[in-house]
Design a protein around this motif. Structure first.
Motif, PDB file in Angstrom:
ATOM      1  N   SER A 331      -3.511  -1.926   9.099  1.00 54.53           N
ATOM      2  CA  SER A 331      -5.273  -2.311   8.914  1.00 54.53           C
ATOM      3  C   SER A 331      -5.776  -1.680  10.135  1.00 54.53           C
ATOM      4  CB  SER A 331      -4.605  -4.381  10.227  1.00 54.53           C
ATOM      5  OG  SER A 331      -3.258  -4.032  10.106  1.00 54.53           O
ATOM      6  N   GLU A 332      -5.334  -1.332  11.273  1.00 58.14           N
ATOM      7  CA  GLU A 332      -6.419  -0.579  12.301  1.00 58.14           C
ATOM      8  C   GLU A 332      -6.283   0.781  11.943  1.00 58.14           C
ATOM      9  OE1 GLU A 332      -5.990   0.826  16.935  1.00 58.14           O
ATOM     10  OE2 GLU A 332      -4.495   0.103  15.963  1.00 58.14           O
ATOM     11  N   PHE A 333      -6.117   1.167  11.020  1.00 57.17           N
ATOM     12  CA  PHE A 333      -7.002   2.727  10.231  1.00 57.17           C
ATOM     13  C   PHE A 333      -6.950   3.180   9.256  1.00 57.17           C
ATOM     14  CE2 PHE A 333      -5.071   3.215  14.948  1.00 57.17           C
ATOM     15  CZ  PHE A 333      -5.687   4.051  14.901  1.00 57.17           C
ATOM     16  N   GLU A 334      -8.175   3.020   8.759  1.00 60.65           N
ATOM     17  CA  GLU A 334      -8.701   3.950   7.182  1.00 60.65           C
ATOM     18  C   GLU A 334      -7.589   4.812   7.446  1.00 60.65           C
ATOM     19  OE1 GLU A 334     -11.764   1.928   5.729  1.00 60.65           O
ATOM     20  OE2 GLU A 334     -11.585   3.540   4.852  1.00 60.65           O
ATOM     21  N   VAL A 335      -6.955   5.527   7.028  1.00 59.70           N
ATOM     22  CA  VAL A 335      -6.225   6.666   7.041  1.00 59.70           C
ATOM     23  C   VAL A 335      -5.018   6.336   6.537  1.00 59.70           C
ATOM     24  CG1 VAL A 335      -5.644   7.656   8.756  1.00 59.70           C
ATOM     25  CG2 VAL A 335      -6.103   8.982   7.377  1.00 59.70           C
ATOM     26  N   VAL A 336      -4.585   5.080   7.597  1.00 62.91           N
ATOM     27  CA  VAL A 336      -3.108   4.509   6.646  1.00 62.91           C
ATOM     28  C   VAL A 336      -3.453   3.937   5.783  1.00 62.91           C
ATOM     29  CG1 VAL A 336      -1.808   4.096   7.224  1.00 62.91           C
ATOM     30  CG2 VAL A 336      -2.677   5.582   9.162  1.00 62.91           C
ATOM     31  N   GLU A 337      -2.574   4.470   4.214  1.00 60.70           N
ATOM     32  CA  GLU A 337      -2.206   2.706   3.194  1.00 60.70           C
ATOM     33  C   GLU A 337      -1.650   1.969   3.057  1.00 60.70           C
ATOM     34  OE1 GLU A 337      -2.533   5.319  -1.286  1.00 60.70           O
ATOM     35  OE2 GLU A 337      -3.848   6.575   0.546  1.00 60.70           O
ATOM     36  N   ALA A 338      -0.588   2.696   3.814  1.00 59.87           N
ATOM     37  CA  ALA A 338       0.787   1.571   3.889  1.00 59.87           C
ATOM     38  C   ALA A 338       1.142   2.125   4.344  1.00 59.87           C
ATOM     39  CB  ALA A 338       1.282   1.327   2.481  1.00 59.87           C
ATOM     40  N   ARG A 339       2.754   1.224   4.978  1.00 56.90           N
ATOM     41  CA  ARG A 339       4.062   1.136   5.136  1.00 56.90           C
ATOM     42  C   ARG A 339       5.229   0.883   4.571  1.00 56.90           C
ATOM     43  NH1 ARG A 339       8.278  -1.777   6.311  1.00 56.90           N
ATOM     44  NH2 ARG A 339       6.762  -3.785   6.060  1.00 56.90           N
ATOM     45  N   ARG A 340       5.865   1.710   4.599  1.00 60.40           N
ATOM     46  CA  ARG A 340       7.143   1.482   3.568  1.00 60.40           C
ATOM     47  C   ARG A 340       8.308   1.536   3.976  1.00 60.40           C
ATOM     48  NH1 ARG A 340       4.582   3.864  -0.950  1.00 60.40           N
ATOM     49  NH2 ARG A 340       5.719   5.675  -0.580  1.00 60.40           N
ATOM     50  N   GLY A 341       9.319   1.214   3.411  1.00 62.33           N
ATOM     51  CA  GLY A 341      10.570   0.884   4.218  1.00 62.33           C
ATOM     52  C   GLY A 341      11.569   0.201   4.807  1.00 62.33           C
ATOM     53  N   VAL A 342      12.937   0.626   5.916  1.00 58.73           N
ATOM     54  CA  VAL A 342      13.267  -0.910   6.242  1.00 58.73           C
ATOM     55  C   VAL A 342      13.856   0.013   7.249  1.00 58.73           C
ATOM     56  CG1 VAL A 342      15.520  -2.745   5.430  1.00 58.73           C
ATOM     57  CG2 VAL A 342      14.388  -0.825   3.214  1.00 58.73           C
ATOM     58  N   GLY A 343      14.151  -1.428   8.472  1.00 64.56           N
ATOM     59  CA  GLY A 343      14.901  -0.636   9.527  1.00 64.56           C
ATOM     60  C   GLY A 343      14.125   0.108  10.605  1.00 64.56           C
ATOM     61  N   LEU A 344      15.012   1.265  10.724  1.00 60.08           N
ATOM     62  CA  LEU A 344      14.738   2.348  11.004  1.00 60.08           C
ATOM     63  C   LEU A 344      14.609   3.482  10.913  1.00 60.08           C
ATOM     64  CD1 LEU A 344      16.155   2.028  15.181  1.00 60.08           C
ATOM     65  CD2 LEU A 344      13.816   1.337  14.248  1.00 60.08           C
ATOM     66  N   MET A 345      13.827   3.802   9.504  1.00 55.24           N
ATOM     67  CA  MET A 345      13.454   4.033   8.421  1.00 55.24           C
ATOM     68  C   MET A 345      12.181   4.029   7.676  1.00 55.24           C
ATOM     69  SD  MET A 345      16.529   5.423   5.243  1.00 55.24           S
ATOM     70  CE  MET A 345      16.537   6.499   3.455  1.00 55.24           C
ATOM     71  N   GLN A 346      11.228   4.385   8.029  1.00 54.61           N
ATOM     72  CA  GLN A 346      10.413   4.040   8.094  1.00 54.61           C
ATOM     73  C   GLN A 346       8.866   4.970   7.747  1.00 54.61           C
ATOM     74  OE1 GLN A 346       9.488   0.705   7.510  1.00 54.61           O
ATOM     75  NE2 GLN A 346      10.800  -0.461   8.630  1.00 54.61           N
ATOM     76  N   GLY A 347       7.682   4.868   7.018  1.00 54.44           N
ATOM     77  CA  GLY A 347       7.062   5.883   6.751  1.00 54.44           C
ATOM     78  C   GLY A 347       5.642   4.911   6.003  1.00 54.44           C
ATOM     79  N   LEU A 348       4.646   6.207   7.034  1.00 52.33           N
ATOM     80  CA  LEU A 348       3.458   5.671   7.063  1.00 52.33           C
ATOM     81  C   LEU A 348       3.159   5.981   5.573  1.00 52.33           C
ATOM     82  CD1 LEU A 348       1.978   4.929  10.466  1.00 52.33           C
ATOM     83  CD2 LEU A 348       2.481   2.813   8.904  1.00 52.33           C
ATOM     84  N   VAL A 349       2.001   6.332   4.587  1.00 50.96           N
ATOM     85  CA  VAL A 349       1.811   6.497   3.123  1.00 50.96           C
ATOM     86  C   VAL A 349      -0.226   6.821   4.126  1.00 50.96           C
ATOM     87  CG1 VAL A 349       0.873   6.164   1.278  1.00 50.96           C
ATOM     88  CG2 VAL A 349       3.003   5.404   1.840  1.00 50.96           C
ATOM     89  N   CYS A 350      -0.213   8.019   4.028  1.00 49.20           N
ATOM     90  CA  CYS A 350      -1.561   8.772   4.793  1.00 49.20           C
ATOM     91  C   CYS A 350      -2.398   8.780   3.501  1.00 49.20           C
ATOM     92  CB  CYS A 350      -1.392   9.253   5.842  1.00 49.20           C
ATOM     93  SG  CYS A 350      -0.499   9.418   7.314  1.00 49.20           S
ATOM     94  N   GLN A 351      -3.762   8.888   3.674  1.00 48.15           N
ATOM     95  CA  GLN A 351      -4.463   9.590   2.772  1.00 48.15           C
ATOM     96  C   GLN A 351      -5.095  11.273   2.773  1.00 48.15           C
ATOM     97  OE1 GLN A 351      -8.245   6.987   3.783  1.00 48.15           O
ATOM     98  NE2 GLN A 351      -7.797   5.754   1.955  1.00 48.15           N
ATOM     99  N   LYS A 352      -4.218  11.454   3.887  1.00 45.97           N
ATOM    100  CA  LYS A 352      -4.518  12.995   4.221  1.00 45.97           C
ATOM    101  C   LYS A 352      -2.655  13.812   4.605  1.00 45.97           C
ATOM    102  CE  LYS A 352      -6.944  13.628   8.182  1.00 45.97           C
ATOM    103  NZ  LYS A 352      -8.041  14.241   8.633  1.00 45.97           N
ATOM    104  N   PRO A 353      -2.698  14.696   4.365  1.00 43.77           N
ATOM    105  CA  PRO A 353      -1.624  15.400   4.711  1.00 43.77           C
ATOM    106  C   PRO A 353      -1.233  14.795   6.010  1.00 43.77           C
ATOM    107  CG  PRO A 353      -2.635  16.924   3.671  1.00 43.77           C
ATOM    108  CD  PRO A 353      -3.978  16.003   3.588  1.00 43.77           C
ATOM    109  N   ALA A 354       0.752  14.913   6.276  1.00 41.87           N
ATOM    110  CA  ALA A 354       0.747  13.926   6.994  1.00 41.87           C
ATOM    111  C   ALA A 354       1.215  15.165   8.014  1.00 41.87           C
ATOM    112  CB  ALA A 354       2.160  13.142   6.899  1.00 41.87           C
ATOM    113  N   GLY A 355       1.061  16.097   7.476  1.00 44.85           N
ATOM    114  CA  GLY A 355       1.482  17.368   8.040  1.00 44.85           C
ATOM    115  C   GLY A 355       0.360  17.200  10.286  1.00 44.85           C
ATOM    116  N   GLU A 356      -1.069  17.157   9.653  1.00 43.79           N
ATOM    117  CA  GLU A 356      -2.605  16.957  10.092  1.00 43.79           C
ATOM    118  C   GLU A 356      -2.087  16.410  11.854  1.00 43.79           C
ATOM    119  OE1 GLU A 356      -6.060  16.166   9.352  1.00 43.79           O
ATOM    120  OE2 GLU A 356      -5.416  17.870   7.455  1.00 43.79           O
TER     121      GLU A 356
END
Ligand SMILES: *Cc1c(COP(=O)(O)O)cnc(C)c1O
Length: 403
Positions: A331-356
């Motif tokens: 909700s807070e950041f434009e660049v973060v599109e979604a969260r996915r995962g379960v428990g302590l296995m999670q991902g934040l889907v970004c609008q640009k390369p996660a590497g940055e």
């Protein structure tokens, strides 16, 4: 003084690049030791670790009981051969059988090797039924099962496979959570369906309950073996020792590795009694190291510690908290599109390369990893506390704020 140490780190990195085959674009850091959920590089810089060696070091670094158990085993015997029995392997198999609800265990040295064994068991099961050698396996798009030829053949990422074709053959790909796509690929030659209960590398996609139930039912009706790859999502990471245990189903074969030995290289494939009796026989499969006393002393102690420290229960609690904090970033950041995962296995889907973001976090003393190009993946040690999660989100917020 400090500069001299920094030079030494660079020298090591240069030496690594002269000697190791360059199959990884490594972060420019030499990690030297760990303590709990923190890692230290050889300059003494401290990092909060939200990767745990890619879902391996579940109990954190330097767990006294675990380390002592290994040291004790080293002084007794490190290796025998699978032509003889050894006590740690017997203990580990008994505990793993009880904790998983599966019936038969074969220990391997890695995850990929567990997948290889699972494929062989499934093919042999089908061969014993009809004597044919044209059986097919259905795997999922975006799946990841490892880098050896068999495991690669069922990995649903053409980019990983292309240069190494031909694969083992007779593999069809369907879509996770799309039952019709699975059904459309089934025929009389289908011997197994393989999937990760939660896709890791492919983007943190959990299999849905309804999909799993339907696949299970289809497998029962057609005598097709359901193989669940629990190498990343297993060992408590989703709040259950194995992620499928939440759904009231049981696979015919499952694979486990990564956190199974919490750092000692070990994996396993397990099967039901029915598959055990009707697939791999003496002489069909083997391994020199797999299930050796040192690896199995680790597995045995890990399973004891999971029970003693109530790891799955702890993950349910901390996982829910991590989820909540990551949702706030969506909700807070434009660049973060979604969260996915379960428990302590999670991902934040970004609008640009996660590497940055991962590089910035590294500079600020936080270790994260990607899944695909645009997803920041969180697979911390399972002993992580809410305070550690707050520390992580504090640093990550700074990284995301920089745009
Ligand atoms: C890591 C992984 C593998 C491969 O395990 P290795 O020990 O690297 O061979 C297989 N399947 C899944 C789901 C994984 O995450």
């Amino acid at each position: 003084m400090e500069e001299k140490v920094a030079m030494r780190m660079q020298e090591y990195i240069d030496e690594a690049e002269n000697a190791l085959l360059h199959t990884y674009n490594r972060y420019q850091v030499v990690l030297e030791k760990g303590e709990g959920v923190y890692l230290y590089d050889m300059e003494g810089k401290r990092y909060l670790d939200f990767v745990s060696g890619i879902a391996v070091f579940a109990l954190g670094y330097g767990n006294r009981e675990y380390n002592d158990a290994l040291k004790e085993q080293i002084d007794k015997i490190i290796h025998t051969s699978n032509y003889y029995y050894n006590i740690p392997a017997i203990e580990a198999a008994k505990k793993l059988k009880k904790a998983s609800g599966m019936d038969r265990v074969f220990f391997t040295n890695s995850g990929a090797e567990a997948v290889e064994g699972a494929i062989k068991a499934a093919r042999k099961y089908a061969y014993l039924k009809d004597g044919k050698t044209d059986h097919e396996i259905i795997a999922m798009n975006h799946s990841f099962h490892g880098r050896t030829m068999g495991a690669l053949s069922v990995t649903g990422n053409p980019h990983y496979r292309e240069a190494f074709e031909p694969m083992i053959g007779n593999i069809r790909f369907a879509d996770l959570n799309d039952f019709d796509s699975v059904k459309a690929n089934v025929n009389d030659r289908t011997c197994a369906i393989i999937l990760e209960t939660v896709q890791g590398e492919g983007g943190l996609y959990p299999a849905e309950e309804d999909f799993l139930q339907k696949v299970r039912k289809l497998c029962d009706e057609r005598d097709i073996l359901l193989i669940l790859d629990e190498i990343q999502c297993g060992m408590g990471r989703t709040g259950y020792l194995y992620a499928w245990q939440k759904f009231g189903i049981r696979p015919d074969i499952m694979t486990t590795a990564k956190a199974l030995g919490c750092g000692v290289p070990v994996g396993a494939f397990l099967m039901t009694e029915k598959v055990g009796r009707n697939s791999l026989k003496a002489g069909d499969h083997g391994t020199t190291y797999g299930g050796n006393p040192l690896a199995c002393a680790a597995v045995s102690k890990v399973l004891d510690l999971y029970e003693k420290e109530h790891i799955p229960e702890h993950v349910r609690e901390t996982g829910a908290y991590l989820e909540e904090r990551l949702d706030a970033f969506v909700s807070e950041f434009e660049v973060v599109e979604a969260r996915r995962g379960v428990g302590l296995m999670q991902g934040l889907v970004c609008q640009k390369p996660a590497g940055e973001f991962i590089n910035r976090a590294m500079e600020k003393g936080l270790i994260l990893i990607n899944a695909g190009s645009n997803i920041i993946r969180f697979v911390p040690p399972l002993i992580i506390t809410k305070e550690h999660i707050d520390e992580m989100t504090g640093i990550l917020r700074e990284c995301l704020s920089e745009g």
